[in-house]
Design an enzyme around this catalytic site. Structure first.
Site, short mmCIF file in Angstrom:
data_model
loop_
_atom_site.label_atom_id
_atom_site.label_comp_id
_atom_site.label_asym_id
_atom_site.label_seq_id
_atom_site.Cartn_x
_atom_site.Cartn_y
_atom_site.Cartn_z
N TYR A 339 1.04 -1.09 0.15
CA TYR A 339 0.08 -0.13 -0.06
C TYR A 339 0.88 1.31 -0.05
O TYR A 339 1.77 1.41 0.69
CB TYR A 339 -0.85 -0.02 1.09
CG TYR A 339 -1.97 1.18 1.53
CD1 TYR A 339 -2.06 1.95 0.26
CD2 TYR A 339 -2.29 1.35 2.40
CE1 TYR A 339 -3.21 3.14 0.40
CE2 TYR A 339 -3.33 2.41 2.72
CZ TYR A 339 -3.62 3.09 1.73
OH TYR A 339 -4.48 4.15 2.07
N CYS A 340 0.70 2.09 -1.03
CA CYS A 340 1.40 3.46 -1.06
C CYS A 340 2.80 3.20 -1.15
O CYS A 340 3.08 2.33 -2.10
CB CYS A 340 0.85 4.32 0.21
SG CYS A 340 1.76 6.02 0.17
N ILE A 341 3.71 3.86 -0.41
CA ILE A 341 4.94 3.56 -0.55
C ILE A 341 5.31 2.12 -0.18
O ILE A 341 6.36 1.66 -0.84
CB ILE A 341 5.66 4.65 0.48
CG1 ILE A 341 7.35 4.44 0.06
CG2 ILE A 341 5.44 4.22 1.98
CD1 ILE A 341 7.97 5.50 1.08
N GLY A 343 3.85 -0.32 -1.44
CA GLY A 343 3.72 -0.99 -2.71
C GLY A 343 4.87 -0.66 -3.65
O GLY A 343 5.39 -1.63 -4.29
N LEU A 367 -1.60 -1.40 -4.08
CA LEU A 367 -2.73 -0.23 -3.62
C LEU A 367 -2.21 1.09 -3.62
O LEU A 367 -1.48 1.46 -2.80
CB LEU A 367 -3.15 -0.75 -2.30
CG LEU A 367 -3.77 -2.19 -2.22
CD1 LEU A 367 -4.31 -2.32 -0.84
CD2 LEU A 367 -4.62 -2.62 -3.34
#
Length: 609
Positions: A339-341, A343, A367
């Site tokens: 998720y975010c960084i 990811g 994500l």
């Protein structure tokens, strides 16, 4: 006597000439300068860093050079475009005339034109003199400035983007809705309550000032205690090192899918955004669907962690967690989620492992995660060499970037909704917001170590090394084209942290033969945390079953059909399709790890720091 004769013992040395003494002094000075060039350079660099840190304390961390240069460039371009000058002058004349004409009609109760609701003038009281005149004049002024600051080329010109950003900050700060004597709603409230709202507002302001001074929690977050109200999905800490705790969640079904799920959240946020209250918990949803779920919980770093870099977050973070999952559940591939960084880190790790011939993943899910930072969206106004040098100077002294700095940057991007609106509500209306679980989580910030944050901004945002194939791990290049595992990529429509068109770029970098892109309504956080049932959510999804075909974002948008509801069930169906048909008896937490496999109950210790 010969000039070369030896001196007699005890003879006094002849005095040296001034020229010889000066020559020796110059030679010693040259040697001193040659012996310590690095020391002098280091001293200059340290002085420059300290000056930048002092300047950052005055500017809130913003680099003024970038904005002065941007405004100067805007002025120079305008000065060389007489037709545009004439256009803006004519527009200013028309809008001024409109404001004056409306002022004469406004006394008779002339209503505001449609569209002023977007500026915050929604109450019927704004149609009463003189407030309708204030609103009309402000709307015209704001419209003219937007026209002047947003020419057609602004999207491709970072200087003009910064001008637009700083100009918008000034416009939103000057709105009559922000001030007591120009806001009819506030005056009406104050009269109705005989000023009690202002007394409550002052009390709220004093409480917040004291909280900031003491470093206390935001008012209202006490109702969302970690481990009691949020982050309550049962589980255990099964592994810990100096950077992460690995949580394994207890099964909720009699049997489970063979492949475990390992989730890597961003380290700029507490992991429990994916395990909020039970109705909004992605973790709970997954275990209730029969998955074995592991979650990385990042340590909240302090000054002792200042030297932790991206390589440490890769090794101590994701790779150590993956190794532990594979040890606990051997001979099974892993569904990896980032998720975010987190990811971004997952993409780096997966590409590095694939390049080394190790492919442990049943699938990869990203994500709201960017891998190509060539178009980072609105955050680009904060990412320049000068700005990074300013942040580096701030972090170098304390060793970390405080969460308040990051929170302030995000608030500036949405200053009307996240800065001025809440300030007016709390300090003039005297109303504290009623927090929900997502809002309480957002107030529970984390720090970032100096080295990691500097490397992240320079290597990924400024130089875009990952997308360009220039990113290295332990000296070896990382190429996203090596990724062959099935990919499920999620973007969110109104994301200003990871714009969905930027997230979409991964398709052209990987060419995975099994690639799905899903676009959901909502923003960076609320779009992802949608719950399994959400009446206000919608999503689009499209799958490629080959490695060659791709579409532009606009082409994809036209081709992908819109569906109502949360995206979670769509992803769950995709996970099942990419899991083996065989299910296994539910695994006890820490099974296979020996008698000391669990360390403590979830949510663990790191999340409470």
């Amino acid at each position: 006597m010969s000039a070369h004769a030896k001196k007699k013992p005890g003879a006094r040395p002849q005095p040296r000439t001034p020229g010889a003494r000066n020559a020796d002094s110059a030679q010693r000075a040259r040697k001193a300068r040659a012996a310590a060039p690095s020391t002098e350079a280091a001293s200059k660099a340290e002085i420059a860093r300290q000056l930048r840190a002092q300047l950052a304390a005055l500017t809130g961390g913003l680099a003024p050079d970038d904005y002065l240069k941007a405004w100067w460039e805007w002025y120079l371009k305008l000065a060389t475009q007489p037709p545009r000058q004439a256009q803006l002058a004519h527009s200013a004349y028309e809008k001024t005339l409109d404001s004056l004409q409306f002022m004469t009609r406004a006394a008779g109760g002339a209503p505001l034109a449609p569209g002023h609701e977007e500026l915050g003038f929604t109450d019927a009281a704004w149609n009463v003199w003189p407030f309708n005149a204030y609103a009309r004049a402000y709307g015209n002024w704001a419209s003219w400035w937007k026209q002047a600051l947003t020419p057609a080329a602004a999207a491709a010109d970072p200087d003009l983007s910064r001008v637009n950003f700083s100009g918008r900050l000034l416009l939103e700060a000057a709105s009559p809705a922000n001030f007591l004597y120009t806001n009819p709603e506030l005056l009406k409230r104050t009269a109705a309550e005989s000023g009690q709202n202002l007394i409550r507002g002052l009390k709220n302001w004093l409480e917040d000032a004291q909280r900031v001074a003491r470093g206390g929690r935001v008012a209202g977050t006490e109702h969302f205690e970690v481990g009691k109200d949020v982050a309550v999905t049962p589980g255990k800490v099964v592994f810990r090192n100096r950077l992460i705790e690995l949580l394994q969640y207890a099964p909720q079904t009699p049997d489970v899918y063979a492949e475990p799920i390992l989730i890597t959240p961003a380290w700029i946020m507490k992991y429990y955004i994916l395990d909020l209250s039970p109705r909004n918990s992605l973790v709970r949803y997954l275990v209730e669907q029969g998955h074995t779920v592991f979650m990385i919980s990042w340590k909240n770093p302090d000054a002792a962690d200042r030297e932790l870099g991206l390589d440490d977050y890769l090794q101590l973070g994701f790779l150590d967690a993956l190794a532990e999952v594979r040890r606990l559940i051997p001979r099974q591939k892993v569904h990896a989620v980032g998720y975010c960084i987190g990811g971004t880190l997952l993409a780096i790790a997966a590409a590095a492992l694939a390049g080394a011939g190790d492919e442990p993943f049943a699938s990869l899910t990203l994500l709201a995660a960017q891998t190509d930072f060539s178009e980072p969206g609105e955050l680009s106004v904060f990412i320049t060499p000068n700005q990074i040098a300013m942040l580096e100077a701030m972090m170098h002294k304390s060793g970390v970037l405080e969460s308040e700095r990051m929170g302030a940057a995000f608030a500036l991007l949405r200053s009307r909704d996240l800065l001025w609106g809440p300030a007016v509500d709390q300090y003039v209306r005297g109303e504290r917001p009623k927090l929900n679980d997502l809002m309480a989580w957002n107030a529970d910030g984390t720090r970032m170590p100096w080295r990691m944050h500097s490397e992240y901004l320079e290597r990924l945002y400024l130089r875009n090394e990952l997308a360009r194939g220039e990113f290295t791990v332990k000296g070896e290049p990382v190429r996203l084209s090596a990724l062959g595992a099935p990919l499920f990529v999620v973007g969110t429509e109104t994301d200003h942290v990871a714009p969905w068109r930027s997230v979409y770029k991964l398709r052209s970098l990987t060419r995975s033969p099994d690639y799905t892109f899903l676009l959901t309504s909502g923003g960076h956080n609320a779009g992802i945390v949608s719950g399994p049932v959400h009446p206000k959510r919608r999503h689009r999804v499209l799958t490629w079953s080959n490695a060659a075909e791709t579409l532009t974002p606009d082409e994809w948008l036209k081709r992908a059909p819109q569906r109502e509801g949360s995206w979670w069930p769509a992803w769950q169906r995709w996970l099942i399709e990419h899991s083996s048909a065989r299910r296994e008896p539910a695994r006890s937490v820490g099974a296979g790890g020996g008698p000391s496999a669990t360390l403590e109950d979830a949510p663990g210790s790191y999340v409470r720091q």
